[in-house]
Motif scaffolding. Structure first.
Motif, PDB file in Angstrom:
ATOM      1  N   ILE A  18       0.753  -1.241   0.111  1.00  0.00           N
ATOM      2  CA  ILE A  18       0.067  -0.064  -0.085  1.00  0.00           C
ATOM      3  C   ILE A  18       0.973   1.180  -0.143  1.00  0.00           C
ATOM      4  CG2 ILE A  18      -1.749   1.163   1.305  1.00  0.00           C
ATOM      5  CD1 ILE A  18      -2.899  -1.207   2.084  1.00  0.00           C
ATOM      6  N   TYR A  59      -3.812  -5.718  -8.871  1.00  0.00           N
ATOM      7  CA  TYR A  59      -4.974  -5.123  -8.709  1.00  0.00           C
ATOM      8  C   TYR A  59      -4.922  -3.956  -9.971  1.00  0.00           C
ATOM      9  CZ  TYR A  59      -5.022  -6.660  -3.914  1.00  0.00           C
ATOM     10  OH  TYR A  59      -5.298  -7.403  -2.622  1.00  0.00           O
ATOM     11  N   VAL A  86      -5.578   0.998  -3.608  1.00  0.00           N
ATOM     12  CA  VAL A  86      -5.334  -0.246  -2.452  1.00  0.00           C
ATOM     13  C   VAL A  86      -5.199   0.249  -1.448  1.00  0.00           C
ATOM     14  CG1 VAL A  86      -4.175  -1.898  -4.072  1.00  0.00           C
ATOM     15  CG2 VAL A  86      -2.737  -0.151  -2.935  1.00  0.00           C
ATOM     16  N   TRP A  87      -5.160   1.491  -1.159  1.00  0.00           N
ATOM     17  CA  TRP A  87      -5.164   2.297   0.320  1.00  0.00           C
ATOM     18  C   TRP A  87      -6.492   2.316   0.554  1.00  0.00           C
ATOM     19  CZ3 TRP A  87      -3.012   4.444  -4.082  1.00  0.00           C
ATOM     20  CH2 TRP A  87      -3.836   5.240  -4.879  1.00  0.00           C
ATOM     21  N   ARG A  92      -9.995  -2.366  -1.939  1.00  0.00           N
ATOM     22  CA  ARG A  92      -8.814  -3.298  -2.031  1.00  0.00           C
ATOM     23  C   ARG A  92      -9.581  -4.666  -1.812  1.00  0.00           C
ATOM     24  NH1 ARG A  92      -6.043  -1.580   1.628  1.00  0.00           N
ATOM     25  NH2 ARG A  92      -6.451  -2.982   3.396  1.00  0.00           N
ATOM     26  N   ARG A  93     -10.621  -4.951  -0.779  1.00  0.00           N
ATOM     27  CA  ARG A  93     -11.195  -6.014  -0.687  1.00  0.00           C
ATOM     28  C   ARG A  93     -12.073  -6.530  -1.998  1.00  0.00           C
ATOM     29  NH1 ARG A  93     -11.954  -3.922   4.651  1.00  0.00           N
ATOM     30  NH2 ARG A  93     -14.132  -3.125   3.853  1.00  0.00           N
ATOM     31  N   ALA A  96      -9.724  -7.911  -4.618  1.00  0.00           N
ATOM     32  CA  ALA A  96      -8.559  -8.853  -4.207  1.00  0.00           C
ATOM     33  C   ALA A  96      -8.402 -10.078  -5.209  1.00  0.00           C
ATOM     34  CB  ALA A  96      -9.122  -9.628  -2.864  1.00  0.00           C
TER      35      ALA A  96
END
Length: 230
Positions: A18, A59, A86-87, A92-93, A96
């Motif tokens: 991150i 990602y 992604v921060w 982000r989840r 994934a």
């Protein structure tokens, strides 16, 4: 939207991946290059920092090295495009990476797709026509797919890195393809049916010569070019 933290804020508690994403955005910038030395300076004492940067590719981040961009040295990387923020924990989840494709399934998918990107048709290692400094790197990924009957599934597909980055995670739409086929006239549908039955598009003599030339070793291609020029 989650505000953008500073990559080097000592109070920002996050993993190296991150912080590296933020470093790329805030210090390097899209389109610019960076070196392994810069990574070591930014993340001293973290031996896997370069690997965490590579993890960003899962990602949607586009980061090239010298095997994909001939203008780069072995020490260089190019930050082409940011992907999922992604921060942001929620983003982000949601993005994934799914379970990796097994070696067996990857081999089968590559063979099924004739070792070519199913989006643009380029072969692995082939230079892009609009940028000869970049060569195609193929990968097999699981892509959301809407089937012809409207059901949804996650299916393996062969794509080059550039097409994968440009897809934005949008699903493949077999239902829309079927609709486009049904809109063709009768002659076009018969021609398409022959292609589908053969598993490949009908090719002209020029297509066949080009493909044969492309498969030659580099020195052999040079000899052909020299003969044509003389």
């Amino acid at each position: 939207m989650v505000p953008l933290p500073l990559w080097n804020d000592p109070d920002f508690k996050a993993g190296t991946m991150i912080r590296a994403a933020l470093w790329l955005v805030q210090e390097i910038g899209e389109g610019n290059t960076f070196t392994k030395g810069q990574i070591r300076e930014a993340f001293p004492g973290i031996s896997q920092a370069d690997r965490r940067i590579r993890d960003l590719r899962d990602y949607g981040w586009v980061i090239l090295h010298n095997t994909e961009d001939a203008t780069l040295t072995a020490e260089d990387h190019r930050f082409v495009k940011a992907g999922v923020p992604v921060w942001d924990p929620a983003a982000r989840r949601a993005a994934a990476p799914q379970k990796p494709v097994s070696a067996k399934d990857k081999k089968a998918a590559l063979a099924r797709d004739n070792y070519m990107c199913t989006v643009c048709g380029i072969s692995g290692g082939e230079p892009y026509m609009d940028d000869s400094n970049q060569t195609a790197v193929l990968s097999v990924t699981r892509r959301p797919t809407v089937l012809a009957d409207g059901r949804e599934d996650i299916l393996p597909v062969t794509e080059c890195k550039r097409c994968r980055a440009g897809s934005g995670g949008s699903p493949a739409r077999a239902d829309e393809v079927l609709g486009d086929i049904q809109a063709l006239d009768a002659a076009e549908r018969r021609r398409l049916a022959r292609w589908i039955e053969r598993g490949r598009r009908g090719s002209t003599p020029l297509d066949r010569v080009w493909n044969a030339y492309r498969r030659l070793p580099a020195d052999a291609r040079d000899s052909v070019r020299a003969a044509l020029e003389s």
